[in-house]
Write a protein that holds these residues in place. Structure first.
Motif, PDB file in Angstrom:
ATOM      1  N   LEU A   1       0.817  -1.217   0.000  1.00  0.00           N
ATOM      2  CA  LEU A   1       0.000   0.000   0.000  1.00  0.00           C
ATOM      3  C   LEU A   1       0.852   1.268   0.000  1.00  0.00           C
ATOM      4  O   LEU A   1       0.319   2.374   0.078  1.00  0.00           O
ATOM      5  N   SER A   2       2.167   1.108  -0.093  1.00  0.00           N
ATOM      6  CA  SER A   2       3.063   2.265  -0.076  1.00  0.00           C
ATOM      7  C   SER A   2       3.398   2.701  -1.502  1.00  0.00           C
ATOM      8  O   SER A   2       3.089   2.010  -2.463  1.00  0.00           O
ATOM      9  N   ALA A   3       4.039   3.848  -1.592  1.00  0.00           N
ATOM     10  CA  ALA A   3       4.350   4.424  -2.901  1.00  0.00           C
ATOM     11  C   ALA A   3       5.381   3.589  -3.660  1.00  0.00           C
ATOM     12  O   ALA A   3       6.219   2.913  -3.059  1.00  0.00           O
ATOM     13  N   SER A   4       5.285   3.643  -4.976  1.00  0.00           N
ATOM     14  CA  SER A   4       6.263   3.017  -5.859  1.00  0.00           C
ATOM     15  C   SER A   4       6.502   3.981  -7.021  1.00  0.00           C
ATOM     16  O   SER A   4       5.541   4.525  -7.582  1.00  0.00           O
ATOM     17  N   PHE A   5       7.762   4.188  -7.385  1.00  0.00           N
ATOM     18  CA  PHE A   5       8.052   5.164  -8.438  1.00  0.00           C
ATOM     19  C   PHE A   5       7.384   4.755  -9.749  1.00  0.00           C
ATOM     20  O   PHE A   5       7.501   3.607 -10.184  1.00  0.00           O
TER      21      PHE A   5
ATOM     22  N   ASN B   1       4.504   4.108 -10.124  1.00  0.00           N
ATOM     23  CA  ASN B   1       3.488   3.114  -9.747  1.00  0.00           C
ATOM     24  C   ASN B   1       3.723   1.735 -10.365  1.00  0.00           C
ATOM     25  O   ASN B   1       2.798   0.936 -10.512  1.00  0.00           O
TER      26      ASN B   1
END
Lengths: 189, 189
Positions: free
Chosen positions: B35-39, B41
């Protein structure tokens, strides 16, 4: 619960620009970063803070916004971030920064979310221009910029099926949709 | 308060090994990562979980412990981690993983800390050996291993003066001391 904070901590790109962020708040957020892990405990990261309109405008011009939204050049005046934290790698302390900046950027954003703020980690940066504009000495490598503000957009999470399109998108109501892989697709053993 | 969690979330290297960690707990922690950010996406990270003694022993043998403690080969039997989360980069999804693994490793450890656990992010990994031992397909790059357990050691933070020694150290009571730079030394503008 950290889970609530993690869910609330969505990448935000539109803000109530009129809501100012105090320098002291930025210092508190960097203090969370300071207290986080660093590979080999080298702590090679340094920080530049900005919460004044003129400095903010300089930083804004050097950022590339939302690569997946081709027709959107970034937030218009009025919806721009109220503050920025620039994360630098000090090459006089270390030559490699591992993923220290991921650790600290996430910590900063969790701290911001707790305060009712939100933001975005930017890797799309015109680095030479930003260094020149702010007079950042060459010993510092620009690793990330974290933009911060009071969020103005609604973000909803959706399911990303294997092989599906991972790009986020906006609907006609300006709601931002983010496809996320399922737990079953990311745990492989 | 996230600040309390960040302060409590110290790198831990000695554990009450007899305290087991359930597979479901590991799944909950990876769900925080999910649920965390990913470059961009892209979400190229995949995870391997371990909380069984035999698999744990295989992973333990592939880790290099505490580079700064020259006379300490790592925790002895009885003080070893109860579980591991191996963070992989799926090269069929992305060629660069930016600092996504820093984002997720920190999130996993904050979630673990909230549950009374703790751990360590390992970059010192015998990667070829670990891949071979667990049969990890070559499409996956081993980015980090996060070890987890119920912490058994006391950690105290100290001040790191500019130019001082950043290495952590242990005193005769086995208290672990970690020098941290001051806020004034890491905010440069």
């Amino acid at each position: 619960m950290i889970r609530d904070l993690v869910i609330e901590n969505r990448t935000r790109r539109r803000f109530h620009q009129e809501v100012a962020i105090e320098l002291e708040t930025l210092r508190e957020l960097v203090d969370l970063a300071r207290l986080s892990a660093s590979f080999g405990n080298r702590q090679p990261l340094k920080y530049i803070l900005s919460c004044e309109p003129q400095k903010n405008a300089v930083i804004f011009r050097c950022l590339i916004w939302a690569g997946a939204l081709k027709d959107w050049p970034g937030p218009p005046e009025g919806e721009r971030p109220s503050a920025y934290i620039i994360i630098l790698g000090d090459t006089e302390i270390a030559k490699s920064f591992f993923c220290d900046h991921g650790i600290t950027a996430q910590t900063i954003l969790l701290g911001a979310t707790e305060r009712g703020l939100g933001g975005c980690m930017h890797d799309g940066i015109q680095r030479d221009e930003l260094s020149r504009a702010l007079g950042i000495p060459p010993r510092y490598e620009i690793l990330l910029v974290v933009s911060l503000g009071k969020p103005k957009e609604k973000v909803v999470l959706e399911t990303l099926e294997p092989g599906g399109d991972f790009n986020y998108w906006r609907d006609s109501d300006n709601v931002h949709h983010v496809p996320k892989r399922l737990l079953a697709d990311i745990i492989i053993g």
